[in-house]
Enzyme design. Structure first.
Site, short mmCIF file in Angstrom:
data_model
loop_
_atom_site.label_atom_id
_atom_site.label_comp_id
_atom_site.label_asym_id
_atom_site.label_seq_id
_atom_site.Cartn_x
_atom_site.Cartn_y
_atom_site.Cartn_z
N CYS A 156 0.84 -1.20 0.00
CA CYS A 156 0.00 0.00 0.00
C CYS A 156 0.88 1.26 0.00
O CYS A 156 0.68 2.18 -0.79
CB CYS A 156 -0.92 -0.04 1.23
SG CYS A 156 -2.18 1.24 1.25
N CYS A 157 1.89 1.29 0.89
CA CYS A 157 2.80 2.44 0.92
C CYS A 157 3.59 2.58 -0.38
O CYS A 157 3.85 3.69 -0.85
CB CYS A 157 3.79 2.31 2.08
SG CYS A 157 3.16 2.81 3.69
N CYS A 184 -1.28 8.48 7.32
CA CYS A 184 -2.62 8.11 6.86
C CYS A 184 -3.49 7.71 8.04
O CYS A 184 -3.02 7.06 8.99
CB CYS A 184 -2.53 6.95 5.89
SG CYS A 184 -1.64 7.33 4.38
N CYS A 212 -3.51 4.14 9.59
CA CYS A 212 -2.24 3.65 10.12
C CYS A 212 -1.64 4.58 11.17
O CYS A 212 -0.43 4.52 11.44
CB CYS A 212 -1.24 3.45 8.98
SG CYS A 212 -1.84 2.35 7.69
N CYS A 268 7.61 4.09 5.99
CA CYS A 268 6.79 3.87 4.79
C CYS A 268 7.64 3.59 3.56
O CYS A 268 7.11 3.22 2.52
CB CYS A 268 5.90 5.08 4.54
SG CYS A 268 6.74 6.65 4.67
S1 SF4 Z 1 0.42 4.64 5.68
FE1 SF4 Z 1 -1.17 3.02 5.61
S2 SF4 Z 1 -2.85 3.80 4.30
FE2 SF4 Z 1 -1.04 5.12 4.00
S3 SF4 Z 1 -0.06 4.33 2.19
FE3 SF4 Z 1 0.94 3.33 3.94
S4 SF4 Z 1 -0.21 1.42 4.38
FE4 SF4 Z 1 -1.44 2.71 2.95
#
Ligand code: SF4
Length: 229
Positions: free
Chosen positions: A116-117, A199, A202, A225
Site C-alpha cells: 500500500c505504501c 494516513c 495507520c 513507509c
Molecule cells: S500509511 Fe497506511 S494507508 Fe497510508 S499508504 Fe501506507 S499502508 Fe497505505
C-alpha cells in the site's frame, strides 16, 4: 552536475553543515540547486515549510495525497498553501482508493501495508522527484532509532539525488520552541495526542514517554513507509 559530482557535493556539505541552523542549510540548498530543489511535508506541522519559506521564498513543497489522510491534514495543507510563501505541489497515486480496492481488495493497508505504501507514497514521490536534483524532508534523529543516524545532507542512494534533512539535529523541544515563537501552523491532531501524523488507518495517538512514531503502524513490525531508506 553529474550524479558523481552531486554525490561528492552531498558528502562534503553533510560534514560542513552539521550543526548549522536549518535556515542556513535550506539557504545553501536553494543557492546550490535553485529550482531543482524541493522540500516535502506530511503536514503534521509547518515547521520545515516555514523555515524553507524564510530561506527560499517560493520554494516548492511536495505533499503526497495518499487518499487516506485525515481531513485535518488536508486542511493544514490548504492553510500552508494560502498563508506561507511557498508553492504546494500535491501528488497523487496512480490508483484512487476505490480503484485500489477493486484491484487489491478492501483495506490493503491492514493486509500488506508495504505494498500500500509502495503504491500510495513511494511511487508518487519517486515520480515527482525525477524533476529535481535535491529534496528535503523534516525527519529528525530523535524521532526513532531508525532515524538516529540521519545526516543533515546526504546521498539518496535509491533515487541518486541529494537528500537534505535540515531538522536532523533538532529535538522535539527545538521544534516546539520554534513553533511557539513563530506561531507556526500545526495540524490540529497534534493537540489531540497524535505525535506523528500519517494516513488515518495507520496512525494512532501515542502515550507520554513513547517515541513520536510509535503511533504509526502500531502493533506491526513496520516503522517506515519506505520514503527515507
Ligand atoms: S500509511 Fe497506511 S494507508 Fe497510508 S499508504 Fe501506507 S499502508 Fe497505505
Amino acid at each position: 552536475m553529474s550524479r558523481a559530482e552531486l554525490r561528492e557535493l552531498a558528502e562534503l556539505a553533510g560534514a560542513e553543515l552539521e550543526g548549522a541552523h536549518p535556515v542556513d542549510v535550506l539557504r545553501w540548498a536553494g543557492e546550490t540547486f535553485g529550482d531543482r530543489f524541493a522540500i516535502t511535508s506530511s503536514m503534521g506541522d509547518a515547521v520545515l515549510t516555514s523555515l524553507a519559506a524564510e530561506a527560499i521564498p517560493g520554494v516548492q513543497v511536495v505533499f503526497l495525497d495518499t487518499g487516506y489522510h485525515f481531513p485535518q491534514t488536508l486542511a493544514t495543507r490548504d492553510r500552508v498553501a494560502t498563508e506561507l510563501a511557498v508553492e504546494v505541489v500535491t501528488v497523487k497515486p496512480q490508483l484512487t482508493v476505490a480503484q485500489q480496492n477493486v484491484k487489491y481488495g478492501q483495506s490493503l493497508y491492514s493486509r500488506d501495508p508495504d505494498l500500500c505504501c509502495a503504491m500510495r507514497k513511494v511511487e508518487p514521490l519517486n515520480r515527482v522527484l525525477r524533476g529535481y536534483d535535491a529534496w528535503a524532508s523534516g525527519i529528525r534523529r530523535d524521532e526513532s532509532v531508525s532515524r538516529a543516524n540521519t545526516p543533515v545532507v546526504g546521498w539518496d542512494v535509491r533515487r541518486e539525488m541529494v537528500k537534505v534533512n535540515p531538522l536532523a539535529t533538532w529535538t522535539q523541544d527545538d521544534v516546539d520552541a520554534y513553533a511557539a515563537e513563530r506561531g507556526v501552523i500545526i495540524n490540529p491532531l497534534v493537540e489531540l495526542g497524535f505525535a506523528s501524523i500519517g494516513c488515518a488507518p495507520c496512525t494512532q495517538r501515542v502515550v507520554p514517554g513513547e517515541e513520536a512514531r510509535a503511533g504509526r503502524w502500531a502493533g506491526s513490525e513496520k516503522t517506515e513507509c519506505g520514503l527515507h531508506v
